[in-house]
Write an enzyme that holds these catalytic residues in place. Structure first.
Site, PDB file in Angstrom:
ATOM      1  N   ALA A 133      34.955 -78.657  66.701  1.00  5.19           N
ATOM      2  CA  ALA A 133      34.512 -79.708  65.783  1.00  5.19           C
ATOM      3  C   ALA A 133      34.537 -79.264  64.329  1.00  5.19           C
ATOM      4  O   ALA A 133      34.030 -79.960  63.463  1.00  5.19           O
ATOM      5  CB  ALA A 133      33.112 -80.165  66.166  1.00  5.19           C
ATOM      6  N   GLN A 134      35.134 -78.084  64.046  1.00  7.26           N
ATOM      7  CA  GLN A 134      35.221 -77.620  62.662  1.00  7.26           C
ATOM      8  C   GLN A 134      36.306 -78.397  61.904  1.00  7.26           C
ATOM      9  O   GLN A 134      37.242 -78.927  62.497  1.00  7.26           O
ATOM     10  CB  GLN A 134      35.522 -76.114  62.629  1.00  7.26           C
ATOM     11  CG  GLN A 134      34.502 -75.243  63.337  1.00  7.26           C
ATOM     12  CD  GLN A 134      33.155 -75.205  62.640  1.00  7.26           C
ATOM     13  OE1 GLN A 134      33.060 -75.267  61.427  1.00  7.26           O
ATOM     14  NE2 GLN A 134      32.095 -75.128  63.435  1.00  7.26           N
ATOM     15  N   ASP A 188      22.501 -75.483  77.654  1.00 13.52           N
ATOM     16  CA  ASP A 188      22.114 -76.873  77.912  1.00 13.52           C
ATOM     17  C   ASP A 188      22.674 -77.386  79.241  1.00 13.52           C
ATOM     18  O   ASP A 188      22.510 -78.564  79.572  1.00 13.52           O
ATOM     19  CB  ASP A 188      22.556 -77.774  76.762  1.00 13.52           C
ATOM     20  CG  ASP A 188      24.063 -77.757  76.529  1.00 13.52           C
ATOM     21  OD1 ASP A 188      24.782 -77.021  77.226  1.00 13.52           O
ATOM     22  OD2 ASP A 188      24.526 -78.484  75.620  1.00 13.52           O
ATOM     23  N   ASP A 248      22.836 -74.497  68.516  1.00 10.55           N
ATOM     24  CA  ASP A 248      24.012 -75.070  67.849  1.00 10.55           C
ATOM     25  C   ASP A 248      23.783 -76.563  67.598  1.00 10.55           C
ATOM     26  O   ASP A 248      24.709 -77.369  67.639  1.00 10.55           O
ATOM     27  CB  ASP A 248      25.275 -74.840  68.698  1.00 10.55           C
ATOM     28  CG  ASP A 248      26.566 -75.080  67.926  1.00 10.55           C
ATOM     29  OD1 ASP A 248      26.534 -75.078  66.681  1.00 10.55           O
ATOM     30  OD2 ASP A 248      27.612 -75.287  68.573  1.00 10.55           O
TER      31      ASP A 248
END
Length: 410
Positions: free
Chosen positions: A157-158, A263, A289
């Site tokens: 997602a950068q 998660d 994160d």
């Protein structure tokens, strides 16, 4: 004023103590038996001549405060906003999840936007550190640069357009505040890689391998040069294959501390258990994160200038790519303990002693011992947070145990 916590299960580095009293002010002062405490606790509310406020933990666990070294945002705020009040809102929310110190994390963005975020982190950190300042939330412990020195092939997602070649000179003006920087080692020459890592080590900045398409050989060379950390292991990197071990295989074999987003979405429970068996309780640090949508529930959000949708606890870009998380660290700790079968002292190291050591705070944060900062959290069997203390000051309390009145002596 001195404070005392009774009727709690104190989680120390290698054991759990019951029937003991924890005494502290801004630092941990002593751990004594309840019998010893009651023998010296007068009806005037003093202990050994000092006024003392007594809290009943109600059988909750009492542990060192959690340290969250990698998060981008929560409650609608993001580190890249570059706003001091946003970091302060994040600080208060983190305290509600048991976190007593955190490392705000930037994204891959054009450098002026990154420096604005770093300047904000520095201001808030310095303001919190001024003598006499009463804490209102978790401590800001410096900054984490997740980019721009990453691989386009593993950017996740950068922001691809802002990816840059590793340049230590960019970091020098902010060396006092940067604690971690991510590097994709295959994107620079071996000589550039080694010089970059050496400069960061001289400034006590931990170089973390991540967002990387590195081979096993390239990753091993970077670890040998001094990289000591791995950014969210398994995610945004070359995976393990029996003929191509990749960055994951190199991380398993290294002495580097590996981050994990526990998660049960970013990493399967079985892969979490495998990591624990390979690295042990001192080789893993749990992170969230988390993005600005954390704490807000499902719906539209944003990360790194890109639209994100949160649905059923998963944050994704329009193409389905996982984009950070909405995880809280107490939830991640619960999953980690369940998935690994670790004892409480062992499981807690991944959110206390391990990150504290990396941040140069070993013995100050991350443990309950005389002389350590009174950064503590009370939680129940489900890791629901009852109370969080920073420097002995309560910065979060949910409805629950109330202070005890002085005992009535006959």
């Amino acid at each position: 004023m001195m404070r005392a916590i009774l009727h709690g299960k104190l989680i120390l580095e290698d054991e759990i103590l019951e029937g003991c009293v924890l005494l502290f002010d801004t630092k941990v002062r002593a751990i004594v038996t309840e019998t010893t405490f009651q023998a010296s606790y007068g009806r005037d509310g003093t202990w050994e001549g000092q006024p003392v406020s007594v809290t009943d933990a109600g059988g909750c666990y009492v542990s060192p405060g959690f340290v969250n070294i990698h998060l981008h945002g929560c409650v609608g705020k993001d580190v890249m906003d570059g706003e001091d009040d946003g970091l302060e809102a994040m600080s208060r929310f983190q305290a509600a999840t048991g976190v007593t110190a955190f490392v705000p994390t930037t994204m891959t963005y054009e450098w002026p936007a990154v420096t604005r975020a770093l300047a904000s982190v520095r201001r808030v950190r310095d303001a919190q550190s001024r003598p006499g300042t009463v804490p209102v939330g978790a401590r800001v412990a410096g900054a984490y640069l997740e980019g721009p020195f990453v691989s386009d092939a593993r950017k996740g997602a950068q922001r691809g357009a802002a990816i840059a070649r590793a340049d230590a000179s960019l970091l020098e003006p902010y060396a006092d505040v940067i604690r971690y920087v991510v590097l994709a080692p295959e994107t620079v020459s071996p000589a550039e890689r080694d010089a970059f890592i050496a400069a960061c080590r001289a400034w006590r900045i931990t170089v973390s391998l991540g967002h990387s398409d590195a081979s096993w050989e390239e990753a091993r060379a970077a670890f040998a040069a001094g990289a000591g950390h791995v950014t969210h292991l398994y995610n945004a990197m070359t995976g393990f294959h029996h003929r191509r071990p990749g960055l994951v295989g190199a991380a398993w074999q290294s002495d580097a501390v590996c981050e994990l987003i526990a998660d049960n979405l970013h990493v399967h429970p079985a892969a979490q258990a495998l990591l624990y068996r390979l690295k042990g309780p001192d080789g893993v640090v749990l992170v969230t994160d988390s993005m600005r949508a954390c704490g807000l529930g499902d719906g539209p959000s944003e990360l790194g200038g890109q639209a994100v949708t949160v649905r059923d606890g998963a944050a994704r870009l329009a193409d389905g790519t996982l984009a950070g998380s909405v995880l809280c660290l107490n939830e991640g700790l619960r999953h980690w303990k369940e998935n690994t079968g670790a004892s409480w002292p062992e499981a807690l190291r991944a959110v206390t002693a391990v990150p504290a050591k990396e941040l140069g705070k070993e013995g100050v944060w991350g443990s309950i011992r005389p002389g350590a900062a009174a950064d503590m959290v009370l939680f129940d069997e489900t890791v629901s947070i009852r109370e969080t203390l920073v420097g002995g000051t309560t910065v979060y309390r949910c409805p629950g145990p109330a202070p005890l009145p002085p005992p009535v002596r006959s």
